[in-house]
Design a protein around this motif. Structure first.
Motif, PDB file in Angstrom:
ATOM      1  N   SER A  11       0.696  -1.037   0.092  1.00 58.22           N
ATOM      2  CA  SER A  11      -0.113  -0.052   0.073  1.00 58.22           C
ATOM      3  C   SER A  11       0.839   1.161  -0.145  1.00 58.22           C
ATOM      4  O   SER A  11       0.529   2.229  -0.636  1.00 58.22           O
ATOM      5  N   TYR A  19     -12.754 -14.900  -1.126  1.00 57.31           N
ATOM      6  CA  TYR A  19     -13.426 -15.205   0.103  1.00 57.31           C
ATOM      7  C   TYR A  19     -14.769 -15.880  -0.616  1.00 57.31           C
ATOM      8  O   TYR A  19     -15.035 -16.977   0.017  1.00 57.31           O
ATOM      9  N   ASN A  25     -10.631  -8.054  -4.506  1.00 60.57           N
ATOM     10  CA  ASN A  25     -10.403  -8.261  -2.975  1.00 60.57           C
ATOM     11  C   ASN A  25     -11.731  -9.221  -2.503  1.00 60.57           C
ATOM     12  O   ASN A  25     -11.199  -9.959  -1.307  1.00 60.57           O
ATOM     13  N   TYR A  69     -13.891  -2.637   0.551  1.00 58.49           N
ATOM     14  CA  TYR A  69     -14.190  -3.925   0.464  1.00 58.49           C
ATOM     15  C   TYR A  69     -14.638  -4.610   1.784  1.00 58.49           C
ATOM     16  O   TYR A  69     -15.473  -5.460   1.825  1.00 58.49           O
ATOM     17  N   PRO A  70     -14.068  -4.270   3.024  1.00 56.75           N
ATOM     18  CA  PRO A  70     -14.077  -5.470   4.196  1.00 56.75           C
ATOM     19  C   PRO A  70     -15.547  -5.272   4.394  1.00 56.75           C
ATOM     20  O   PRO A  70     -16.066  -6.624   4.970  1.00 56.75           O
ATOM     21  N   PHE A 110      -9.825  -3.483  -8.172  1.00 55.86           N
ATOM     22  CA  PHE A 110      -9.339  -4.027  -6.635  1.00 55.86           C
ATOM     23  C   PHE A 110     -10.670  -4.340  -5.913  1.00 55.86           C
ATOM     24  O   PHE A 110     -10.410  -5.316  -5.079  1.00 55.86           O
ATOM     25  N   PHE A 111     -11.770  -3.639  -5.902  1.00 55.22           N
ATOM     26  CA  PHE A 111     -12.731  -4.100  -5.029  1.00 55.22           C
ATOM     27  C   PHE A 111     -13.362  -5.572  -5.170  1.00 55.22           C
ATOM     28  O   PHE A 111     -13.432  -6.145  -4.531  1.00 55.22           O
ATOM     29  N   GLY A 119      -9.388  -0.786  -1.302  1.00 53.19           N
ATOM     30  CA  GLY A 119      -8.854  -1.607  -0.106  1.00 53.19           C
ATOM     31  C   GLY A 119      -9.600  -1.144   1.087  1.00 53.19           C
ATOM     32  O   GLY A 119      -9.752  -2.067   2.146  1.00 53.19           O
TER      33      GLY A 119
END
Length: 355
Positions: free
Chosen positions: A43, A210, A206, A322-323, A202-203, A319
């Motif tokens: 990053s 999962y 990422n 997304y969580p 990236f979204f 980054g």
């Protein structure tokens, strides 16, 4: 020779920057650091790119000296990172690599119309394709050399090639000139397009591991899915032909429509459909990236460097964003990405407006 040095610079730059990705766990063991602590090594360089890219065109130095000097420093700081005695020094060297790398993308895009006046759109797409290739090779060779030679030698060998175009550019610095940079917020539609490209990229990327892991795929299989990034190579190299046939606005809208179709394919909980959609999405994203890069380059180094900063800001935002979506339904996350693509589709005609 200098023209090809500019085209080659992106490939070797991103190979050096992304080679660290598969080595992070090994570096943490090497430095005796806790898991996840080396993540800042990814990053920090890109944060430096965001902050410094708009400043680079204001340097009162010959363009070749700035571009070549940036590449040379990327190589030297990469060597320093390979020899770092601990995590703190390694992170510092990586941040300085990103700061030096800020000299490359914006100036390269601004130089392409000058170096290839009759083929600027095609060559901007080729430059983007080289970035995709460099990022893919960097990740792959980082892992292979890490296994064969260890983390330090892998980083060392993948930092050295970027010095080659640096010397070509430094020798030819008097032949490269650009008008004084002009900075303007009137080009915000173009900046938003740049932001949206890496945000969607990236979204989605990422969130993908999962979801695939929950569907039973192994880590190696998920790693193989990431080869979908190579789908960006044919898309970005075709930007010149698309522009000649459709015009820039329609070509850009077509690229974002392809992105939307790729997101739609990813809705079902079936690995085959998800992977196909991811490949289609990447093809659309990198086609749009080639088109956007060419447009920004024609508008001067100030606009192109701000466009590059907006592009990497999109990745930074992804980054951070997304969580929370890991705990929501798939449709919500893909819907957000589709909305961002839709706004860029709508703004496509305004990207061509002279600021």
């Amino acid at each position: 020779m200098v023209r090809w040095a500019v085209l080659l610079s992106g490939t070797l730059l991103y190979a050096a920057l992304y080679s660290t990705v598969p080595l992070l766990p090994g570096l943490e063991r090497l430095f005796g650091s806790p898991p996840g602590s080396a993540g800042l090594g990814i990053s920090l360089p890109f944060l430096a790119l965001v902050l410094l890219s708009p400043i680079v065109p204001r340097l009162r130095l010959p363009v070749g000296q700035v571009l070549g000097g940036g590449l040379l420093l990327v190589g030297l700081f990469g060597i320093a990172a390979a020899l770092a005695p601990g995590l703190g020094v390694w992170l510092t060297a990586r941040a300085l690599q990103g700061a030096a790398a800020a000299a490359v993308p914006g100036l390269s895009l601004a130089l392409i119309p000058q170096l290839f006046p009759r083929r600027s759109q095609e060559m901007a797409g080729l430059w983007v394709a080289g970035n995709v290739l460099g990022g893919g090779l960097g990740r792959a060779l980082g892992g292979l050399l890490g296994d064969a030679l260890g983390e330090r030698l892998a980083l060392l060998w993948l930092s050295l090639p970027v010095v080659i175009p640096a010397f070509w550019l430094l020798r030819e610095r008097q032949t490269l000139t650009l008008p004084a940079p002009t900075y303007t917020l009137k080009a915000w539609p173009l900046y938003f397009v740049g932001f949206s490209l890496l945000f969607i990229n990236f979204f989605s990327a990422n969130l993908l591991p999962y979801r695939l892991e929950a569907l039973g795929l192994s880590k190696s299989q998920i790693g193989g899915v990431m080869l979908a990034y190579l789908a960006g190579i044919p898309g970005s190299t075709l930007t010149g032909r698309l522009t000649k046939r459709w015009g820039e606005v329609r070509a850009l809208r077509l690229a974002f429509a392809v992105v939307a179709v790729g997101l739609l394919f990813q809705l079902p909980d079936r690995p085959g459909s998800i992977v196909l959609g991811f490949v289609v999405m990447m093809a659309g994203l990198f086609t749009a990236q080639g088109l956007g890069g060419a447009i920004s380059g024609r508008q001067g180094s100030g606009v192109s460097s701000t466009y590059v900063a907006a592009f990497y800001l999109g990745g930074t935002a992804a980054g951070l964003a997304y969580p929370p979506f890991l705990h929501l339904s798939t449709g919500v996350g893909l819907g957000l990405a589709a909305c961002v693509a839709g706004v860029s589709w709508w703004l496509a005609p305004r990207t061509l407006e002279k600021p």
